[in-house]
Design an enzyme around this catalytic site. Structure first.
Site, mmCIF file in Angstrom:
data_model
loop_
_atom_site.group_PDB
_atom_site.id
_atom_site.type_symbol
_atom_site.label_atom_id
_atom_site.label_comp_id
_atom_site.label_asym_id
_atom_site.label_seq_id
_atom_site.Cartn_x
_atom_site.Cartn_y
_atom_site.Cartn_z
ATOM 1 N N LYS A 1 -29.531 -16.594 -4.111
ATOM 2 C CA LYS A 1 -28.228 -16.671 -3.459
ATOM 3 C C LYS A 1 -28.034 -15.421 -2.620
ATOM 4 O O LYS A 1 -28.670 -14.395 -2.840
ATOM 5 C CB LYS A 1 -27.098 -16.795 -4.478
ATOM 6 N N HIS B 1 -40.263 -9.214 -11.715
ATOM 7 C CA HIS B 1 -40.831 -8.791 -10.436
ATOM 8 C C HIS B 1 -41.492 -7.411 -10.566
ATOM 9 O O HIS B 1 -42.597 -7.188 -10.057
ATOM 10 C CB HIS B 1 -39.744 -8.748 -9.356
#
Length: 498
Positions: free
Chosen positions: A421, A355
């Site tokens: 998650k 990222h």
């Protein structure tokens, strides 16, 4: 005097790290089954079922329960009557060196390679050590002529949620613990156990909390007979109040975030109550053995009956099947928080390092190595594949670490969906709503089960990042829950308020 060969300790450690990678402790499986039986909230019940199926499959396949195969931790209780030697006659190594070699062999086993997590130079280049060394070693000298060993593979999702405070003697420990839980979120992959260390000095309290996690789960027995003393009363109070928060399995709501509350205490200064809190996640990986000089440890397999009645596959009745290769905003707008989906088609993977590289390239005006328009990113760092696997165990990592990247990627690339998650922060949720995207929750701790839905995998960018490289996965019926819909409604916020 008992003489123990260091080679036997190395071999025992290697076997132990392999063993815990694919075997839950029996008491954890039993506690998870009790939680499933009493859970009435559908998303949480489905998550627990996935964890149970994953537990069975991992034991049968002898492959990791979770893709985060943990930090190798070794707790030694060395009897005063123990003398170490080496078979080759060389001078004995330090116990740190012995533990490192045990971790190295256990994590690089070619039959079941485990993911290397440790990085050196934590404030600099943060290079992966590639073999998960060094081990974290705690050593205690005790009476006797035996070596007692506790081997733990502790994932990052639990330890990162550690809390510590020095309370005043009149403060309520239970109130402090309960106040911490909402802020800890679901990144520690509940349901699991809470370890509380009380007393001593700060570092002692932390160690007490960590060690308490590996005591047997027995809260059901304690509930049946009632508390005998202040420590048991505190365990029961925290257990009941924690589950009443409604955080639930995976933070999806429900009544079973905490399977047990463990507690260890030590004397402390009269003016303080040092308190440490450490959760243990669904990848509860630890085993004990004792060496007496007769050779390496033999680790007994749990009985197959432990998983009786647990299926070898997971079904999601009523789930909506989704073709990711045809996904657009119009489809995403139809999904609602709490809805279950089965995803098929291609997805890109990316974690923290990938990222940051993508956003840095955008900031410099340079082209990206992958096209993210209307694509889905899965936050995962898989275990290496073996045999006929497309990929090794590949469960989600904590999404909140990627929150800072949501706005620039959605605004600058047209990214549409994310899978991870735990909860998202308010800024990430606002960005998802602003751009009409979606965040989907996969079950943390069900990595081997989820990998069965990955039919192909290849690295497409940043290969030098190893497990953090960008992969393209081809999915088939990959199970997820809509956690943040295109209107910015979050199941985690609702779950905690229910």
């Amino acid at each position: 005097m008992v003489r123990i060969a260091q080679e036997d300790l190395v071999e025992s450690l290697a076997r132990a790290f392999q063993y815990v990678s694919h075997h839950h402790p029996a008491d954890y499986v039993q506690a998870l089954r009790r939680a499933q039986a009493r859970e009435t909230h559908a998303p949480a019940r489905a998550a627990i079922e996935q964890l149970l199926v994953n537990s069975r499959l991992a034991a049968l396949g002898r492959r990791p329960i979770c893709q985060d195969t943990g930090v190798g931790q070794v707790f030694l209780r060395v009897g005063c009557g123990v003398q170490f030697f080496r078979h080759d006659g060389a001078s004995p190594l330090s116990l740190q060196e012995v533990a490192n070699e045990g971790v190295r062999r256990g994590y690089t086993d070619p039959v079941n390679p485990l993911r290397a997590t440790m990085v050196s130079d934590p404030l600099g280049l943060r290079r992966n050590t590639r073999d998960n060394t060094p081990a974290v070693v705690q050593c205690e000298i005790v009476a006797g002529e035996a070596l007692e060993v506790l081997v733990v593979a502790k994932g990052g999702g639990g330890d990162v949620k550690t809390r510590f405070a020095t309370l005043e003697p009149s403060d309520s420990v239970a109130d402090w613990v309960i106040a911490q839980l909402p802020g800890m979120g679901a990144g520690w992959c509940p349901p699991g156990t809470l370890g509380i260390g009380i007393g001593g000095t700060p570092e002692q309290a932390m160690l007490l909390a960590k060690l308490s996690l590996f005591d047997a789960i027995d809260i059901d027995l304690l509930q049946a007979r009632g508390a005998q003393g202040a420590e048991e009363a505190l365990r029961l109070e925290v257990f009941e109040r924690a589950n009443a928060l409604g955080i639930g399995a995976q933070g999806l709501g429900g009544s079973s975030a905490v399977l047990d509350v463990k507690l260890r205490t030590a004397p402390c200064h009269a003016a303080t109550i040092p308190v440490a809190l450490i959760p243990n996640c669904t990848a509860a990986r630890y085993v004990r053995f004792t060496l007496d000089g007769s050779g390496p440890a033999e680790l007994a397999e749990p009985p197959a009956s432990l998983w009786d009645g647990i299926a070898e596959r997971f079904d999601m009745p009523g789930a909506v099947r989704v073709d990711l290769d045809q996904l657009d905003k119009a489809q995403v707008r139809q999904w609602k928080t709490g809805q279950t989906l089965l995803l098929s088609g291609s997805v890109l993977t990316a974690r923290d390092a990938a990222h940051k590289r993508l956003v840095d390239l955008m900031a410099r005006g340079q082209p990206l190595p992958v096209d993210l328009r209307d694509r889905t990113i899965y936050y995962v760092g898989p275990v290496d594949a073996v045999g006929h696997e497309a990929v090794g165990p590949a469960g989600p990592t904590t999404a909140t670490r990627m929150d800072r990247f949501v706005e620039p990627l959605m605004a600058g690339t047209g990214l549409l969906a994310m899978i991870g998650k735990a909860e998202r922060g308010k800024d990430a949720i606002a960005a998802i709503a602003r751009h009409g995207g979606v965040y989907l929750s996969a079950t943390g701790g069900a990595a081997y089960l989820l990998a069965q839905s990955i039919r192909a995998a290849r690295v497409v960018a940043f290969a030098d990042l190893g497990m953090e490289a960008i992969h393209e996965f081809v999915l088939h019926d990959f199970p997820v829950t809509v956690a943040v819909d295109s209107q910015g409604r979050s199941i985690h916020l609702f779950g905690k308020a229910s």
